[in-house]
Design a protein around this motif. Sequence first.
Motif, PDB file in Angstrom:
ATOM      1  N   SER A  10       1.110  -1.685   0.227  1.00  0.00           N
ATOM      2  CA  SER A  10       0.218  -0.057   0.277  1.00  0.00           C
ATOM      3  C   SER A  10       0.897   1.425  -0.522  1.00  0.00           C
ATOM      4  O   SER A  10       2.353   1.444   0.365  1.00  0.00           O
ATOM      5  CB  SER A  10      -1.158   0.022   1.771  1.00  0.00           C
ATOM      6  OG  SER A  10      -0.006   0.398   2.331  1.00  0.00           O
ATOM      7  N   ARG A  11       0.615   2.199  -0.301  1.00  0.00           N
ATOM      8  CA  ARG A  11       0.588   4.245  -0.686  1.00  0.00           C
ATOM      9  C   ARG A  11       2.157   3.778   1.153  1.00  0.00           C
ATOM     10  O   ARG A  11       3.032   3.963   1.063  1.00  0.00           O
ATOM     11  CB  ARG A  11       0.034   4.700  -1.467  1.00  0.00           C
ATOM     12  CG  ARG A  11       0.516   5.955  -1.214  1.00  0.00           C
ATOM     13  CD  ARG A  11      -0.418   6.981  -2.680  1.00  0.00           C
ATOM     14  NE  ARG A  11       0.294   8.493  -2.188  1.00  0.00           N
ATOM     15  CZ  ARG A  11       1.354   9.025  -2.610  1.00  0.00           C
ATOM     16  NH1 ARG A  11       2.479   8.108  -3.502  1.00  0.00           N
ATOM     17  NH2 ARG A  11       2.433  10.071  -2.489  1.00  0.00           N
ATOM     18  N   PRO A  12       0.326   3.733   1.687  1.00  0.00           N
ATOM     19  CA  PRO A  12       0.901   4.409   3.340  1.00  0.00           C
ATOM     20  C   PRO A  12       2.069   3.449   4.086  1.00  0.00           C
ATOM     21  O   PRO A  12       3.434   4.215   4.865  1.00  0.00           O
ATOM     22  CB  PRO A  12      -0.699   4.111   3.876  1.00  0.00           C
ATOM     23  CG  PRO A  12      -1.405   4.213   3.359  1.00  0.00           C
ATOM     24  CD  PRO A  12      -1.017   3.770   1.885  1.00  0.00           C
ATOM     25  N   LEU A  13       2.343   1.549   3.354  1.00  0.00           N
ATOM     26  CA  LEU A  13       3.622   0.791   3.837  1.00  0.00           C
ATOM     27  C   LEU A  13       4.647   1.878   3.541  1.00  0.00           C
ATOM     28  O   LEU A  13       5.670   1.809   3.712  1.00  0.00           O
ATOM     29  CB  LEU A  13       3.280  -0.197   3.432  1.00  0.00           C
ATOM     30  CG  LEU A  13       3.964  -1.273   3.531  1.00  0.00           C
ATOM     31  CD1 LEU A  13       4.648  -1.644   5.166  1.00  0.00           C
ATOM     32  CD2 LEU A  13       4.089  -2.339   2.749  1.00  0.00           C
ATOM     33  N   GLN A  16      10.486   6.405   5.250  1.00  0.00           N
ATOM     34  CA  GLN A  16      10.303   7.626   6.541  1.00  0.00           C
ATOM     35  C   GLN A  16      11.424   7.204   7.119  1.00  0.00           C
ATOM     36  O   GLN A  16      12.741   7.721   7.378  1.00  0.00           O
ATOM     37  CB  GLN A  16       9.680   7.522   7.044  1.00  0.00           C
ATOM     38  CG  GLN A  16       9.333   8.623   8.425  1.00  0.00           C
ATOM     39  CD  GLN A  16       8.593   7.918   9.590  1.00  0.00           C
ATOM     40  OE1 GLN A  16       6.910   7.028   9.029  1.00  0.00           O
ATOM     41  NE2 GLN A  16       7.562   8.920  10.814  1.00  0.00           N
ATOM     42  N   GLN A  17      10.954   5.459   7.339  1.00  0.00           N
ATOM     43  CA  GLN A  17      12.401   4.770   8.176  1.00  0.00           C
ATOM     44  C   GLN A  17      13.807   5.179   7.256  1.00  0.00           C
ATOM     45  O   GLN A  17      14.949   4.938   7.751  1.00  0.00           O
ATOM     46  CB  GLN A  17      12.335   3.358   8.490  1.00  0.00           C
ATOM     47  CG  GLN A  17      10.966   3.232   9.274  1.00  0.00           C
ATOM     48  CD  GLN A  17      10.520   1.390   9.186  1.00  0.00           C
ATOM     49  OE1 GLN A  17      11.299   0.782   8.875  1.00  0.00           O
ATOM     50  NE2 GLN A  17       9.205   1.171   9.415  1.00  0.00           N
ATOM     51  N   THR A  18      13.793   5.311   6.492  1.00  0.00           N
ATOM     52  CA  THR A  18      14.865   4.849   5.163  1.00  0.00           C
ATOM     53  C   THR A  18      15.886   6.418   5.281  1.00  0.00           C
ATOM     54  O   THR A  18      16.577   6.367   5.225  1.00  0.00           O
ATOM     55  CB  THR A  18      14.525   4.476   3.612  1.00  0.00           C
ATOM     56  OG1 THR A  18      13.919   3.370   3.571  1.00  0.00           O
ATOM     57  CG2 THR A  18      15.712   4.509   2.767  1.00  0.00           C
ATOM     58  N   ILE A  19      14.752   7.210   5.195  1.00  0.00           N
ATOM     59  CA  ILE A  19      15.430   8.710   5.615  1.00  0.00           C
ATOM     60  C   ILE A  19      15.627   8.994   7.020  1.00  0.00           C
ATOM     61  O   ILE A  19      17.109  10.101   6.824  1.00  0.00           O
ATOM     62  CB  ILE A  19      15.114   9.600   5.152  1.00  0.00           C
ATOM     63  CG1 ILE A  19      14.037   8.929   3.356  1.00  0.00           C
ATOM     64  CG2 ILE A  19      14.760  10.675   4.846  1.00  0.00           C
ATOM     65  CD1 ILE A  19      15.567   8.933   2.492  1.00  0.00           C
ATOM     66  N   SER A  20      15.101   8.658   7.889  1.00  0.00           N
ATOM     67  CA  SER A  20      15.865   9.047   9.276  1.00  0.00           C
ATOM     68  C   SER A  20      17.085   7.767   9.397  1.00  0.00           C
ATOM     69  O   SER A  20      17.904   8.727   9.798  1.00  0.00           O
ATOM     70  CB  SER A  20      14.319   8.176   9.950  1.00  0.00           C
ATOM     71  OG  SER A  20      15.076   8.557  11.181  1.00  0.00           O
ATOM     72  N   ALA A  21      17.107   6.930   9.148  1.00  0.00           N
ATOM     73  CA  ALA A  21      18.201   6.093   9.282  1.00  0.00           C
ATOM     74  C   ALA A  21      19.877   6.429   7.858  1.00  0.00           C
ATOM     75  O   ALA A  21      21.143   6.787   8.121  1.00  0.00           O
ATOM     76  CB  ALA A  21      18.316   4.653   8.502  1.00  0.00           C
ATOM     77  N   LYS A  22      19.281   7.262   7.182  1.00  0.00           N
ATOM     78  CA  LYS A  22      20.126   7.934   6.107  1.00  0.00           C
ATOM     79  C   LYS A  22      20.864   8.786   7.088  1.00  0.00           C
ATOM     80  O   LYS A  22      22.023   8.943   7.374  1.00  0.00           O
ATOM     81  CB  LYS A  22      19.937   8.020   4.748  1.00  0.00           C
ATOM     82  CG  LYS A  22      20.639   9.402   3.819  1.00  0.00           C
ATOM     83  CD  LYS A  22      20.372   9.348   2.280  1.00  0.00           C
ATOM     84  CE  LYS A  22      21.570   9.778   1.657  1.00  0.00           C
ATOM     85  NZ  LYS A  22      20.214  10.719   1.043  1.00  0.00           N
TER      86      LYS A  22
END
Length: 298
Positions: A99-102, A108-114
């Motif tokens: 889904s788009r929300p997923l 969000q998780q990816t950019i936060s970790a980056k």
Amino acid sequence: MIKRTLYFGNPAYLKTKDEQLVFQSEDTGELKTLPIEDIGVLILDHQQLTITQALIAKLLENNVALITCDNRHHPTGMLLNLDGNSLQSRKFQAQLEASRPLKKQLWQQTISAKIENQACMLESVQIGAKNLRNWSVEVKSGDADNHEAMAAAYYWKNFFPIFPEFRRDPEGEPPNNLLNYGYAILRAIVARSLVSSGLLPTLGIFHKNQYNAYCLADDIMEPYRPFVDKVVWNIVRMNGRYLELTPDMKKQLLSVPAMDVRINEEKSPLMVAVQKTTASLAKCFEGKQRKILYPEFI
């Protein structure tokens, strides 16, 4: 076992025999062999290299990422296995139905970790990164406020003290060439692991360029980029402004897959960590977990 990254930069003939890669130097006639099952990435970087179709098929069968370089020694193409996982059809379906929300949560998780890893990178060379630390925890679903761009602007402005006007541009002046080379290796590692985890590297969670066959690889490699940056920073520290890509610099960049990182509270070679990341992504698509496992600096 961590797979090996092989680089061929001189005229040679490459073939296969008895599940081995056979390398014959055109200059000396010397023969060398290596088990194909030990190889993870193979880089072809000379216009007079010859490789047999039988070897290409064996490499892809063993999920080796095969990278070719142009006459400027820049990576220009990649071949990957099309059948990397026994449950591939099911995993493809889960990925397609995400889904788009997923996807926005995963981005969000990816950019936060980056951004967190960018902060760690800067702090490891005594450059302040308090604002990056703050931004990493403020990233919203889908990175709605574009914290990635804010972090990148600060990060690259401060990254190379001897290049105060540096801009990250794939077509730009050195050390962009070193970053390009390192990122190409990283991209191959990530794409290879995505295929091994039964995922389509083409279908991204954020990147959607219709001309890009590796959108998902470009998404998932984001938190890993600062590890390449660390190697490039050290090359610049040792070489100053003399940054034409040399065999020694390539050797240092080829060490990226074996770099130690921390993932899921454990020390791991980067290549193994990438496999854990892509396996966790597949589970997110299947609804088995909600968080992608990403690496941290040790």
